[in-house]
Design an enzyme around this catalytic site. Structure first.
Site, short mmCIF file in Angstrom:
data_model
loop_
_atom_site.label_atom_id
_atom_site.label_comp_id
_atom_site.label_asym_id
_atom_site.label_seq_id
_atom_site.Cartn_x
_atom_site.Cartn_y
_atom_site.Cartn_z
N ARG A 190 15.09 7.43 -22.94
CA ARG A 190 13.99 8.17 -22.52
C ARG A 190 12.31 8.03 -23.41
NH1 ARG A 190 17.27 13.25 -22.87
NH2 ARG A 190 19.44 12.61 -20.78
N GLN A 219 16.92 7.68 -31.08
CA GLN A 219 18.04 7.56 -31.38
C GLN A 219 18.94 6.83 -30.70
OE1 GLN A 219 20.24 11.65 -33.84
NE2 GLN A 219 20.09 11.49 -31.40
N ASN A 248 22.91 7.63 -33.03
CA ASN A 248 22.54 8.55 -32.08
C ASN A 248 24.35 9.84 -32.79
OD1 ASN A 248 23.60 9.77 -30.27
ND2 ASN A 248 24.56 8.83 -29.01
N ASP A 279 12.69 19.24 -26.74
CA ASP A 279 13.48 17.90 -25.57
C ASP A 279 12.43 16.84 -25.28
OD1 ASP A 279 16.14 18.92 -26.27
OD2 ASP A 279 16.93 19.43 -23.57
N ASP A 281 13.00 14.96 -22.02
CA ASP A 281 13.18 15.06 -20.95
C ASP A 281 12.69 16.29 -20.32
OD1 ASP A 281 15.25 16.21 -21.77
OD2 ASP A 281 16.37 15.87 -19.79
N ASP A 394 22.96 25.12 -30.76
CA ASP A 394 22.45 25.97 -30.76
C ASP A 394 23.31 27.41 -30.89
OD1 ASP A 394 23.50 25.28 -28.03
OD2 ASP A 394 21.25 24.95 -27.02
N HIS A 418 12.64 21.78 -17.27
CA HIS A 418 13.60 20.74 -17.57
C HIS A 418 14.97 20.38 -17.06
CE1 HIS A 418 17.45 19.75 -20.16
NE2 HIS A 418 16.47 19.73 -20.96
#
Length: 674
Positions: A190, A219, A248, A279, A281, A394, A418
């Site tokens: 991304r 990654q 990754n 993040d 994105d 998380d 998000h």
């Protein structure tokens, strides 16, 4: 719980030296910026009403400045305008907050406050007359907000008055010991989104000043550094950017790399920087960094501090106020009592007549890593995240931290946008990681009640089988099998599991998404929407009957025959014909794709949750029977083998979460950064 010792590299000395480059924060009068008063968002996609609401009259709203025309009122009693006083009173020892601003013209300033029931009051006020770039100060004590409530700034003008307010700063006394923060952005393929957030950080000098460094852990194969704007962003970040590449390893590997690198630079008795996960994105509100770093620096004891998620496709909606994990059922994303969910932050709630304000202070079990700050003390005490690839890393880390005395807090007003979770299909690879990883979390940190877990899994797998989602059922079965394989399944960080899952799911055609005009084997003009019939009254009984009928038939049970499923659906409206061969096929809306509706169809074209395409489901008796047997076998194994496997995960936790294990996965030495 499985407790283990601190990694040697992260031991924190009792007396931590101050950073010589940092002003003496504990000196009299020193102030820490806790929040800025902003009047517009970082993008035109964001409604300014999330920041300031014009009640009457006319006002011009800029990012840090607003101008009120005569007879105008503007309220900061909004999502981003509110100072979360209840959380500051509960979790810090800060006695008061001061609002400083620059005023020009004439008007009135009110410092408003609320309580846990939404009742409002004024705690400070100032009338300004013909000011010219005059600094105004208002103050509020943080002493009557323990159960809930917030503070905000209201501004108004009378007839004939014009008033400009700029550079609003909410400040608190600076802590005696300053803390440093480094941001880690995990990204994979991304590059444009990641670069956009780097640029947003670079363009906001106040937010950027809160950070020592920005780690980008790339990654993917489509690298951020190859984008045309990368050199400019790197330069604008003022030497803070640390760009790293690695295989990754999922979100767990990307974020753990940030912890790993930051811990490696600790020296001379100083506390390593805290690490703020973000993040790639997301649409970033840069003031999130100001709010989270200030709160973490002021906390009475170290805690994991989470930001909130607003939904990108519906920017005025809050995903959740605070969440926890249902450890008994191994399921994420359960709402804490009284937590809002998918709540509109602007439109009035029909029940109350007011927008959602999050008045009641909530606890949290964990916070998503779209925005989450990890203090150095936590990593020192409990090590690194587990290599779960993604989903649940998380939650596991927060529950492990809580066992060592570090709670997790979700801070209202610290938000970013998000992608909406509701627009992601449940029949995806992430089902494997959710089932496998949250079963591991239940084994590590919960009571691990196996009958409850098995019932939960049955309630998930059976509707998949009846709804002709054979790939989804196979995905869940594989997740349970891999949990039972033990901690060795985590040895490579998730890459082998991901590749194996892709091969597994490729054998089930309904896992693929197609354009609505190009469904394999079906003419587009023969696909017509089928409205669902009401669901069965006794759904559990209907589930059992639907599942057992074909299975018993294959076993030769007397009086049982395989369920007959028509390959086409007739009797639906069509434009003058019934399509090829006289058949009309059922299109099922995503919201209507209940198992009892789809189960009545031999072929169903179901809209994907993303609304980008459709999935073609076909009834296959042999496949359903085979998967039913496999599910029964693996769930029986879970009942028998679960307690023994649980102990294996608990014994392996210290090694799996160690610096040495992550160094092996990163392919670098555990003694320093690569």
């Amino acid at each position: 719980m499985n407790h283990h010792t601190r990694p040697a590299e992260l031991v924190i000395p009792d007396d931590i030296a101050l950073d010589s480059a940092t002003p003496p924060a504990g000196s009299p009068g020193a102030a820490l910026l806790a929040m800025r008063g902003l009047f517009r968002g970082p993008s035109d996609l964001v409604d300014p009403a999330l920041y300031a609401q014009v009640g009457s009259g006319a006002a011009t709203l800029g990012r840090t400045r607003m101008r009120l025309e005569p007879a105008t009122t503007v309220s900061g009693n909004t999502y981003f305008g509110r100072f979360p006083a209840s959380h500051w009173q509960r979790w810090t020892r800060i006695p008061e907050v001061t609002v400083r601003l620059t005023a020009t013209g004439s008007g009135r300033l009110l410092l408003g406050a609320s309580d846990s029931h939404g009742g409002t009051r004024t705690v400070d006020a100032h009338t300004v007359t013909e000011a010219a770039d005059t600094e105004i100060t208002l103050t509020a004590q943080l002493d009557r907000f323990l159960d809930g409530g917030a503070l905000w700034l209201d501004v108004s003008t009378g007839p004939g008055e014009r008033f400009t307010v700029a550079d609003v700063r909410w400040t608190v006394p600076a802590p005696a010991r300053p803390r440093r923060t480094a941001a880690t952005i995990c990204t994979m393929d991304r590059p444009d989104a990641c670069l956009g957030n780097l640029t947003a950080l670079a363009d906001d000098h106040t937010a950027l000043s809160t950070l020592d460094a920005v780690y980008v852990v790339d990654q993917g194969g489509d690298r951020v550094r190859d984008r045309a704007g990368f050199p400019e962003a790197e330069l604008a970040l003022g030497g803070r950017l640390r760009y790293l590449t690695q295989p990754n390893l999922g979100g767990a590997g990307g974020f753990s790399r940030g912890l790993y690198e930051v811990a490696g630079i600790a020296a001379d008795g100083q506390l390593p920087p805290d690490v703020l996960f973000m993040d790639d994105d997301v649409l970033l509100e840069p003031d999130l960094l100001v709010r989270m770093t200030a709160f973490a620096a002021s906390a009475a004891q170290p805690l994991i501090l989470g930001g909130q998620m607003l939904t990108l496709l519906h920017p005025s909606r809050l995903h959740a106020g605070a969440e926890f994990t249902d450890l008994d059922r191994a399921r994420p994303g359960a709402l804490m009592p009284h937590s809002p969910h998918e709540a509109d932050l602007i439109a009035p709630d029909p029940r109350t007549g007011h927008p959602e304000r999050q008045e009641l202070r909530l606890d949290a079990g964990y916070n998503g890593w779209w925005a989450c700050l990890i203090p150095a003390e936590v990593t020192a005490a409990i090590g690194y995240p587990l290599p779960l690839f993604f989903q649940g890393d998380d939650a596991e880390y927060s529950y492990r931290a809580r066992a060592h005395g570090f709670p997790t807090l979700t801070l209202p007003g610290a938000g970013l946008w998000h992608t909406d979770f509701a627009w992601k299909d449940r029949d995806e690879i992430n089902r494997y990681f959710i089932v496998r990883n949250y079963t591991i979390i239940s084994a590590l940190h919960g009571r691990f009640p196996l009958p409850t877990l098995v019932r939960t899994l049955v309630a998930e797998v059976v509707p998949y089988l009846l709804g002709m989602q054979y790939g989804a059922a196979a995905t869940v079965i594989a997740a349970v099998e891999d949990f039972l394989a033990g901690p060795e399944v985590l040895a490579d960080g998730g890459q082998e599991a991901l590749a194996r899952l892709r091969r597994l799911r490729a054998r089930h055609p309904e896992t693929q998404c197609h354009p609505a005009t190009d469904v394999p084997g079906l003419p587009s003009n023969a696909i017509v929407i089928a409205d669902p019939a009401p669901g069965p009254r006794l759904r559990d009984l209907a589930l059992l009957k639907g599942l057992l009928a074909p299975l018993l038939a294959t076993l030769g049970a007397p009086g049982r025959t395989p369920a007959r499923r028509p390959h086409g659906v007739t009797g639906l409206p069509s434009d003058g014909g019934e399509g090829q061969g006289g058949r009309v096929y059922a299109a099922v809306r995503h919201a209507d794709a209940h198992w009892w509706h789809v189960a009545a169809l031999g072929t169903a074209v179901v809209t994907d949750a993303s609304q980008r395409g459709v999935r073609l489901r076909r009834y296959d008796s042999a496949r359903q029977t085979r998967l039913t047997r496999a599910a029964a076998a693996v769930l029986w194994r879970l009942l028998r083998e679960g307690p023994r496997v649980r102990e294996r995960y608990r014994a392996a936790l210290p090694a799996l979460s160690s610096r040495e294990n992550w160094a092996r996965l990163f392919g670098s030495s555990p003694d320093g950064a690569r």
